[in-house]
Design an enzyme around this catalytic site. Structure first.
Site, PDB file in Angstrom:
ATOM      1  N   GLN A 162       5.374   8.876  -5.487  1.00  0.00           N
ATOM      2  CA  GLN A 162       4.212   8.402  -4.729  1.00  0.00           C
ATOM      3  C   GLN A 162       4.519   8.104  -3.258  1.00  0.00           C
ATOM      4  OE1 GLN A 162       3.817   4.921  -7.538  1.00  0.00           O
ATOM      5  NE2 GLN A 162       3.098   3.889  -5.705  1.00  0.00           N
TER       6      GLN A 162
ATOM      7  N   HIS B  80       1.776 -10.286  -7.588  1.00  0.00           N
ATOM      8  CA  HIS B  80       2.249  -9.633  -8.816  1.00  0.00           C
ATOM      9  C   HIS B  80       2.290 -10.635  -9.970  1.00  0.00           C
ATOM     10  CE1 HIS B  80       4.510  -6.961  -5.853  1.00  0.00           C
ATOM     11  NE2 HIS B  80       3.870  -6.082  -6.589  1.00  0.00           N
TER      12      HIS B  80
ATOM     13  N   SER C 152       4.161  -6.417  -0.741  1.00  0.00           N
ATOM     14  CA  SER C 152       5.607  -6.310  -0.515  1.00  0.00           C
ATOM     15  C   SER C 152       5.874  -5.792   0.893  1.00  0.00           C
ATOM     16  CB  SER C 152       6.224  -5.342  -1.530  1.00  0.00           C
ATOM     17  OG  SER C 152       5.999  -5.822  -2.825  1.00  0.00           O
TER      18      SER C 152
HETATM   19  O1  PAF Z   1       0.676  -0.619  -7.403  1.00  0.00           O
HETATM   20  C1  PAF Z   1       1.877  -0.317  -7.553  1.00  0.00           C
HETATM   21  O2  PAF Z   1       2.782  -1.140  -7.360  1.00  0.00           O
HETATM   22  C2  PAF Z   1       2.243   1.108  -7.948  1.00  0.00           C
HETATM   23  O3  PAF Z   1       1.418   2.039  -7.348  1.00  0.00           O
HETATM   24  C3  PAF Z   1       2.271   1.298  -9.477  1.00  0.00           C
HETATM   25  C4  PAF Z   1       0.897   1.108 -10.090  1.00  0.00           C
HETATM   26  C5  PAF Z   1       3.256   0.321 -10.093  1.00  0.00           C
HETATM   27  C6  PAF Z   1       2.731   2.723  -9.801  1.00  0.00           C
HETATM   28  O4  PAF Z   1       4.004   2.979  -9.303  1.00  0.00           O
END
Ligand code: PAF
Length: 285
Positions: free
Chosen positions: A63, A39, A190
Site C-alpha cells: 500500500q 488505535h 502515526s
Molecule cells: O489503516 C491502516 O493502518 C492500514 O491501511 C490497514 C487497514 C492496517 C491495512 O494495512
C-alpha cells in the site's frame, strides 16, 4: 501482560478456530503498528464487542507507492504488543513480508475495489487502495473474525473495506470507530510525528477548514465546488498544500446532488505539511 506475538497464519487460524468452536466471538483490529490512542480506541471497541481480540501489526509494502515512507515507517513491535495487551488483545499477529507475500510483492494477487480506489486519496496514491484491499482480504482469510474494527479517520478506506466484505461475501461485521483527536482538533495519526513544531502549529487548520464547510452546509449552502475552492485557499493560507477538499455523499463518496440532505454528506480532505500527508473527514452534523 504482553499477549503472544504470532508470526504464522496457521497458528492464528488454529487459535481463532478453537475460540470459535468454544462459542466465542472474535474481533480483528488490523494496524500497521506505531500505535497511538486512536488505535487503542479501536482495540477497546473490539474488546467491548467480542470475547477475543486479535490485533495485527504489519507494515504492508503493497500500500506504499514509490517515494513514500515504507522504509521510514516506525516499527516498534515490542512496545505495540505491550500496549495491545494492556487494552485486552488476546494475540498479536505480526507476520513478516515473506510470510504474507511468499512469491514476492510484485507478482502477488491484487484485490481491486474499483468504485473507491481511484478517487480522492486513491487519485494521489495510485495502487494504495488495491494494496489495502489485498492485505485486508488476506487478514480476513487468515483470522476469520466475526467482527473487524477500523477507524473512521480513514473514511475512504472504511467504505472500501465495507464494499470488499459485501462483494466477496466475507461473513464479517465491519465496525467504524470515530476519529480520536488531539486537544487542538488534529486527528491522531502515526504520521503526525513527521511534522516539526512549526508545521504542527499549522496542522489544526485542516480540521478547522472541515468545520467551516460543515457550518456552511448546515446553513444550506450547496455550491460544493466554490466551498471546496474556498477551503483549499484557506489551507494554503495556513501553509498547507491541499491534495483535495471534497464534499461527497457519505455512503458511497459520489458527487452530491444540489439538494442533498445535510446528513447524507461527508466532508473529506488531504493536505501536505512538510513530509506529512494529513487526512481528515467529518460529517457536517
Ligand atoms: O489503516 C491502516 O493502518 C492500514 O491501511 C490497514 C487497514 C492496517 C491495512 O494495512
Amino acid at each position: 501482560m504482553t499477549p503472544p506475538v504470532v508470526e504464522g497464519p496457521a497458528d492464528v487460524r488454529a487459535r481463532v478456530r478453537a475460540w470459535r468452536a468454544a462459542g466465542e466471538c472474535v474481533a480483528l483490529v488490523p494496524t500497521m503498528g506505531d500505535l497511538h490512542t486512536g488505535h487503542l480506541a479501536l482495540v477497546d471497541a473490539a474488546r467491548e464487542r467480542a470475547d477475543r481480540v486479535v490485533a495485527s501489526v504489519f507494515v504492508n509494502p503493497l500500500q506504499f507507492g514509490p517515494g513514500e515512507d515504507y522504509q521510514d515507517y516506525p516499527r516498534r513491535l515490542e512496545d505495540d504488543a505491550a500496549r495491545l495487551g494492556e487494552h485486552g488483545a488476546d494475540i498479536v499477529f505480526a507476520p513478516t513480508v515473506e510470510t504474507l507475500y511468499p512469491r514476492g510483492t510484485d507478482v502477488s494477487v491484487r484485490v481491486h475495489v474499483p468504485a473507491f480506489e481511484d478517487i480522492l486519496c486513491g487519485a494521489d496514491r495510485p495502487g494504495h487502495f488495491a494494496g489495502v484491499a489485498t492485505v485486508v482480504a488476506k487478514l480476513f482469510n487468515i483470522a476469520e473474525p466475526d467482527i473487524a474494527v477500523f477507524g473512521q479517520k480513514d473514511y475512504q478506506q472504511l467504505l472500501l473495506i465495507r464494499r470488499l466484505v459485501a462483494d466477496l461475501d466475507f461473513p464479517i461485521d465491519v465496525v467504524g470507530i470515530p476519529t480520536v483527536r488531539e486537544r487542538d482538533g488534529v486527528a491522531m495519526s502515526s504520521r503526525n510525528g513527521y511534522m516539526d513544531s512549526e508545521q504542527r502549529r499549522a496542522a489544526p487548520a485542516l480540521y478547522a477548514a472541515l468545520r467551516g464547510l460543515a457550518a456552511r452546509l448546515v446553513h444550506g449552502e450547496r455550491d460544493y465546488a466554490r466551498m471546496e475552492r474556498d477551503a483549499c485557499s484557506e489551507l494554503e493560507g495556513a501553509g498547507l498544500q491541499p491534495d483535495y477538499v471534497a464534499i461527497r455523499m457519505a455512503d458511497d463518496l459520489a458527487l452530491p446532488p444540489a439538494d442533498a440532505a445535510v446528513d447524507d454528506l461527508r466532508i473529506l480532505a488531504a493536505a501536505r505539511l512538510g513530509r506529512a500527508r494529513l487526512i481528515d473527514n467529518i460529517a457536517p452534523i
